[in-house]
Design a protein around this motif. Structure first.
Motif, PDB file in Angstrom:
ATOM      1  N   UNK A  58       0.810  -1.218   0.000  1.00  0.00           N
ATOM      2  CA  UNK A  58       0.000   0.000   0.000  1.00  0.00           C
ATOM      3  C   UNK A  58       0.833   1.252   0.000  1.00  0.00           C
ATOM      4  N   UNK A  59       1.669   1.452  -1.058  1.00  0.00           N
ATOM      5  CA  UNK A  59       2.557   2.623  -1.067  1.00  0.00           C
ATOM      6  C   UNK A  59       1.760   3.926  -1.043  1.00  0.00           C
TER       7      UNK A  59
ATOM      8  N   UNK B 264      -1.968   6.048  -2.736  1.00  0.00           N
ATOM      9  CA  UNK B 264      -3.089   6.355  -1.846  1.00  0.00           C
ATOM     10  C   UNK B 264      -3.470   7.826  -1.919  1.00  0.00           C
ATOM     11  N   UNK B 265      -2.507   8.677  -2.274  1.00  0.00           N
ATOM     12  CA  UNK B 265      -2.766  10.124  -2.312  1.00  0.00           C
ATOM     13  C   UNK B 265      -3.053  10.594  -3.716  1.00  0.00           C
ATOM     14  N   UNK B 266      -2.152  11.448  -4.222  1.00  0.00           N
ATOM     15  CA  UNK B 266      -2.372  12.037  -5.544  1.00  0.00           C
ATOM     16  C   UNK B 266      -2.465  10.975  -6.641  1.00  0.00           C
ATOM     17  N   UNK B 267      -1.783   9.847  -6.438  1.00  0.00           N
ATOM     18  CA  UNK B 267      -1.762   8.815  -7.478  1.00  0.00           C
ATOM     19  C   UNK B 267      -2.915   7.827  -7.386  1.00  0.00           C
ATOM     20  N   UNK B 268      -3.960   8.151  -6.613  1.00  0.00           N
ATOM     21  CA  UNK B 268      -5.065   7.199  -6.484  1.00  0.00           C
ATOM     22  C   UNK B 268      -5.792   7.072  -7.824  1.00  0.00           C
ATOM     23  N   UNK B 269      -6.501   5.972  -8.006  1.00  0.00           N
ATOM     24  CA  UNK B 269      -7.103   5.703  -9.311  1.00  0.00           C
ATOM     25  C   UNK B 269      -8.393   4.920  -9.107  1.00  0.00           C
ATOM     26  N   UNK B 270      -9.447   5.228  -9.869  1.00  0.00           N
ATOM     27  CA  UNK B 270     -10.723   4.510  -9.674  1.00  0.00           C
ATOM     28  C   UNK B 270     -10.592   2.999  -9.868  1.00  0.00           C
ATOM     29  N   UNK B 271      -9.554   2.562 -10.610  1.00  0.00           N
ATOM     30  CA  UNK B 271      -9.396   1.130 -10.873  1.00  0.00           C
ATOM     31  C   UNK B 271      -8.470   0.450  -9.868  1.00  0.00           C
ATOM     32  N   UNK B 272      -7.914   1.239  -8.936  1.00  0.00           N
ATOM     33  CA  UNK B 272      -6.977   0.663  -7.958  1.00  0.00           C
ATOM     34  C   UNK B 272      -7.647   0.561  -6.596  1.00  0.00           C
TER      35      UNK B 272
ATOM     36  N   UNK C  89     -13.885  -8.462  10.276  1.00  0.00           N
ATOM     37  CA  UNK C  89     -15.093  -7.868  10.845  1.00  0.00           C
ATOM     38  C   UNK C  89     -15.460  -6.655  10.029  1.00  0.00           C
ATOM     39  N   UNK C  90     -15.412  -5.462  10.681  1.00  0.00           N
ATOM     40  CA  UNK C  90     -15.741  -4.228   9.954  1.00  0.00           C
ATOM     41  C   UNK C  90     -14.738  -3.971   8.835  1.00  0.00           C
ATOM     42  N   UNK C  91     -15.246  -3.629   7.650  1.00  0.00           N
ATOM     43  CA  UNK C  91     -14.348  -3.275   6.560  1.00  0.00           C
ATOM     44  C   UNK C  91     -15.101  -2.393   5.577  1.00  0.00           C
ATOM     45  N   UNK C  92     -14.543  -1.234   5.273  1.00  0.00           N
ATOM     46  CA  UNK C  92     -15.130  -0.422   4.197  1.00  0.00           C
ATOM     47  C   UNK C  92     -14.009   0.353   3.525  1.00  0.00           C
ATOM     48  N   UNK C  93     -14.303   0.884   2.346  1.00  0.00           N
ATOM     49  CA  UNK C  93     -13.288   1.652   1.635  1.00  0.00           C
ATOM     50  C   UNK C  93     -13.458   3.138   1.898  1.00  0.00           C
ATOM     51  N   UNK C  94     -12.328   3.838   2.057  1.00  0.00           N
ATOM     52  CA  UNK C  94     -12.344   5.297   2.136  1.00  0.00           C
ATOM     53  C   UNK C  94     -12.425   5.883   0.737  1.00  0.00           C
ATOM     54  N   UNK C  95     -12.388   7.225   0.655  1.00  0.00           N
ATOM     55  CA  UNK C  95     -12.509   7.883  -0.645  1.00  0.00           C
ATOM     56  C   UNK C  95     -11.384   7.502  -1.616  1.00  0.00           C
TER      57      UNK C  95
ATOM     58  N   UNK D 158     -11.591   2.430  13.330  1.00  0.00           N
ATOM     59  CA  UNK D 158     -12.014   3.005  12.051  1.00  0.00           C
ATOM     60  C   UNK D 158     -10.916   3.856  11.442  1.00  0.00           C
ATOM     61  N   UNK D 159      -9.766   3.270  11.323  1.00  0.00           N
ATOM     62  CA  UNK D 159      -8.605   4.047  10.912  1.00  0.00           C
ATOM     63  C   UNK D 159      -8.489   4.092   9.391  1.00  0.00           C
ATOM     64  N   UNK D 160      -8.301   5.304   8.893  1.00  0.00           N
ATOM     65  CA  UNK D 160      -8.072   5.484   7.460  1.00  0.00           C
ATOM     66  C   UNK D 160      -6.599   5.871   7.288  1.00  0.00           C
ATOM     67  N   UNK D 161      -6.257   6.662   6.289  1.00  0.00           N
ATOM     68  CA  UNK D 161      -4.863   7.090   6.171  1.00  0.00           C
ATOM     69  C   UNK D 161      -4.803   8.570   5.852  1.00  0.00           C
ATOM     70  N   UNK D 162      -3.646   9.177   6.101  1.00  0.00           N
ATOM     71  CA  UNK D 162      -3.520  10.626   5.955  1.00  0.00           C
ATOM     72  C   UNK D 162      -3.500  11.059   4.494  1.00  0.00           C
ATOM     73  N   UNK D 163      -3.297  10.094   3.591  1.00  0.00           N
ATOM     74  CA  UNK D 163      -3.160  10.467   2.181  1.00  0.00           C
ATOM     75  C   UNK D 163      -4.521  10.598   1.493  1.00  0.00           C
ATOM     76  N   UNK D 164      -5.561  10.045   2.123  1.00  0.00           N
ATOM     77  CA  UNK D 164      -6.889  10.032   1.507  1.00  0.00           C
ATOM     78  C   UNK D 164      -7.320  11.444   1.112  1.00  0.00           C
ATOM     79  N   UNK D 165      -6.931  12.436   1.934  1.00  0.00           N
ATOM     80  CA  UNK D 165      -7.344  13.816   1.659  1.00  0.00           C
ATOM     81  C   UNK D 165      -6.784  14.335   0.343  1.00  0.00           C
ATOM     82  N   UNK D 166      -5.633  13.784  -0.068  1.00  0.00           N
ATOM     83  CA  UNK D 166      -5.000  14.283  -1.294  1.00  0.00           C
ATOM     84  C   UNK D 166      -5.555  13.606  -2.548  1.00  0.00           C
ATOM     85  N   UNK D 167      -6.416  12.611  -2.340  1.00  0.00           N
ATOM     86  CA  UNK D 167      -6.889  11.842  -3.491  1.00  0.00           C
ATOM     87  C   UNK D 167      -8.088  12.528  -4.134  1.00  0.00           C
ATOM     88  N   UNK D 168      -7.990  12.790  -5.421  1.00  0.00           N
ATOM     89  CA  UNK D 168      -9.126  13.369  -6.153  1.00  0.00           C
ATOM     90  C   UNK D 168      -9.547  12.373  -7.220  1.00  0.00           C
ATOM     91  N   UNK D 169     -10.750  11.860  -7.040  1.00  0.00           N
ATOM     92  CA  UNK D 169     -11.201  10.882  -8.037  1.00  0.00           C
ATOM     93  C   UNK D 169     -12.468  11.330  -8.712  1.00  0.00           C
TER      94      UNK D 169
END
Lengths: 379, 306
Positions: free
Chosen positions: A119-120, A124-132, A331-337, A368-379
């Motif tokens: 999970x580099x 997760x941030x700027x390089x996020x992709x709808x297919x990843x 158990x609990x699992x969901x995807x962030x943005x 419910x931990x996400x990651x700090x890079x999620x904010x930089x992701x624009x999809x």
């Protein structure tokens, strides 16, 4: 056993007869099956295949190839799978540097990539992709959890070390992001280093009250054995990678009692996990590892999407993946943005059950931990 | 840095050097006598470690495990020499490198096939575990002291073997003039097998001793192989004395570099930069040392051949 197989076959036949005839999905699995890192790839593959076998589906065709832990080989395999095998989905890669070489190119060609491990931060941030999609964690997550655990355990003066490569830097950054105490010292070791005498002497002299380390694979085994033999005896904290089911047996007593952080453990109390652990043990004759659980979840995520949408309808299929409507062994699992997990990360402790070294859950490090890079992701 | 810590780091460097010597000695012996570049030396090291882990698991005895490692590696050495290596002496180095590289792959995947993909357990025996307090108040692991002792004994044994025995005379003669020693009636092919087996046995011994404090896994031999090559290039290819001097030099340079450089850079840099630049430079240090030695003495410290 035979009866079981028959029943499974029969129920699979009934199920598939009942369903509309879906287009089969072709999956290309690139993972490490030879050399020193083979244990991780084998675990991911075994977990993935177990989920497919349990589902009884005939609509998934998997091509498995060995990347030898080499980025160039992984790229060649991906090209071959995309162009001549015509796969719809790629998965399987263990290492971040290989994922970086394969995933962006694959998603750019319109293939879906489901990461069962690496999970580099770049993806997760700027390089996020709808297919990843990452089904495991963002690289920093378990280290952040270790930092949070250190606070709650009252550790105030940690000595921290990790190998000198991108994931090592991320590990130290992740720990320091959450950890509130002082640092008695910080070391970057050589990647692949096997002798830690010099580092141990520095730890001993540093006046630290605890040691945080991220040393995956053989490095961790070497470090733990030498740490135990040095008689330093300070509490150790680390991510789950050096305390994985498959390598604990090689570490032995040296790991006993160590607290480590993980998004999964074999005694997590949910029905999906209980079924997974029992089935894995029956199928392969060993307890599943963290990596196996991730491979298993990856396959179940895929199956859940297939039940909802057809692979030829990309938008619907991606939406079905994003919904993550499957029973995760965590158990609990969901995807962030950014299509990385939002999940609880637990604290485990290494114990001995009979002759087997394993982990037991002792608490929750982050909820419910996400990651700090999620904010930089624009999809 | 206190004097005690420095002394401990010196001891660590010595111990690392002695560990390197055990692997480099066999490599340099084989190269010196037969002119063979054996990349599969690391695989023999791995075979030693796996044999030790298997025997230790079955018997529970570390001593038995060490003996098994020596026997297994020597047997693998004889097998490889008779089946493959023997055909390579007359070929050039590129052919040797290709063939022995193939052997690495065969040994690695063969071992994985036999023992599985997961690391094996091999631990220090109870009577050698834990630290002892040395004069001056240094707590030092007994096992590491044992490795220093065994390594120095092996060095002494090799010196005696080469300087004082008939086999040693033949080895030295083989090094300086192969054709002549064959013409004098020495069975050169048997001599080569013996030397290769000896080199393999040393690698196997090193594998067992080092495997106990490291990870016994497929591919464990390759990093060791690279360091062993650095050592014999520095020491002078073919020289046992050179291998000992080179090992200890490399061991001390590497350990002290790791211990001192980050702190040294910290005197005039931001801590984070000092850590990363110091670590990067310390991992280059032995290669810089090698380059310097090669500039000053192109044949290495004790190298005889031009």
């Amino acid at each position: 056993m035979k009866l079981n197989a028959l029943v499974t076959l029969a129920s699979a036949a009934v199920l598939s007869a009942g369903m509309a005839v879906a287009e089969p999905v072709k999956v290309g699995m690139i993972t490490t099956l030879s050399g020193g890192g083979a244990g991780l790839g084998v675990a991911i593959r075994d977990g993935f295949m177990l989920a497919l076998k349990q589902s009884g589906t005939t609509d998934v065709e998997v091509v498995v190839e060995d990347d030898q832990q080499k980025p160039d080989v992984a790229v060649q395999l991906a090209d071959k799978m995309i162009q001549s095998d015509k796969v719809d989905i790629l998965t399987g890669i263990v290492w971040s540097n290989l994922a970086m070489a394969v995933a962006p190119a694959a998603t750019a060609q319109g293939k879906i990539y489901l990461s069962p491990n690496a999970g580099p931060s770049a993806l997760a941030g700027k390089g996020c992709h709808p297919y990843y999609f990452n089904v495991a964690w963002q690289n920093d997550n378990l280290h952040e959890a270790a930092g949070a655990y250190a606070n709650s355990a009252g550790l105030k003066n940690s000595f921290i070390l990790a190998p000198n490569y991108p994931a090592g830097h991320d590990a130290l950054a992740g720990y320091k992001r959450m950890y509130k105490g002082d640092l008695a010292g910080e070391l970057l070791t050589k990647l692949g280093q096997t002798d830690y005498a010099s580092e141990l002497a520095q730890i001993r002299a540093s006046g630290a009250d605890s040691v945080f380390f991220f040393l995956p694979g053989g490095m961790g085994i070497s470090f733990l054995k030498q740490y135990a033999d040095s008689g330093i005896g300070l509490p150790l904290v680390g991510p789950a990678f050096s305390f994985d089911q498959d390598i604990l047996q090689a570490v032995g007593d040296a790991a006993l009692g160590v607290h480590n952080t993980s998004q999964w453990n074999k005694d997590l109390d949910n029905p999906a996990n209980a079924a997974f652990v029992a089935a894995f043990l029956a199928e392969y004759g060993r307890l599943p590892s963290l990596y196996a659980s991730q491979g298993y979840d990856t396959a179940n995520l895929l199956l859940s999407a297939m039940a909802k949408a057809d692979i030829s309808d990309k938008d619907a299929f991606l939406a079905a993946l994003r919904a993550a409507d499957f029973d995760s062994v965590r158990g609990k699992f969901s995807f962030g943005p950014n299509q990385h997990p939002i999940q609880d990360i637990y604290v485990r402790q290494v114990v001995k059950e009979g002759d087997i070294y394993t982990n037991k859950l002792v608490g929750v490090a982050l909820e419910d931990h996400s990651d700090v890079y999620a904010a930089e992701c624009e999809m | 840095m206190s004097f005690l810590l420095l002394a401990e780091q010196l001891l660590n460097g010595l111990q690392f050097g002695v560990m390197l010597f055990l692997t480099a000695a066999g490599l340099t012996l084989v190269f010196g006598v037969m002119g063979l570049i054996n990349l599969a030396h690391g695989s023999l090291f791995m075979i030693g470690a796996f044999a030790a882990a298997a025997v230790a698991a079955a018997s529970g005895s570390f001593l038995l495990a060490v003996m098994a490692s020596i026997a297994a590696a020597a047997a693998a050495g004889v097998l490889v020499e008779v089946l493959v290596i023997r055909r390579l002496y007359a070929r050039d180095h590129l052919d040797q490198v290709l063939a022995t590289f193939a052997l690495i792959l065969i040994f690695s995947e063969g071992t994985r096939w036999l023992f599985g993909s997961f690391p094996l357990f091999l631990d220090i025996p109870d009577y050698l575990s834990g630290p002892v307090t040395l004069p001056g108040g240094i707590d030092y692991p007994l096992y590491r002291l044992t490795i220093i002792g065994v390594g120095l004994l092996v060095a002494l044994g090799l010196f005696l073997l080469i300087a004082r025995t008939r086999l040693g005379i033949q080895i030295r003669a083989g090094e300086s003039d192969r054709e002549m020693i064959a013409a004098l009636g020495v069975n050169i092919s048997r001599l080569y097998t013996v030397v290769f087996a000896l080199g393999a046995a040393l690698a196997g011994l090193a594998g067992a001793l080092i495997g106990a404090i490291q990870s016994v896994q497929v591919g464990m031999g390759e990093p060791v192989l690279i360091l062993a090559f650095v050592v014999i290039v520095i020491g002078g290819i073919g020289s046992i004395k050179g291998a000992l001097a080179g090992s200890i030099l490399v061991g001390l340079t590497d350990t002290l570099g790791r211990a001192l450089l980050p702190g040294l850079f910290g005197l005039f840099m931001e801590p984070a930069d000092a850590t990363s630049i110091g670590s990067a430079l310390s991992s280059m240090l032995i290669y810089i040392l090698m380059a310097v030695v090669l500039i000053v003495r192109p044949t290495g410290l004790y190298g005889a051949r031009a």
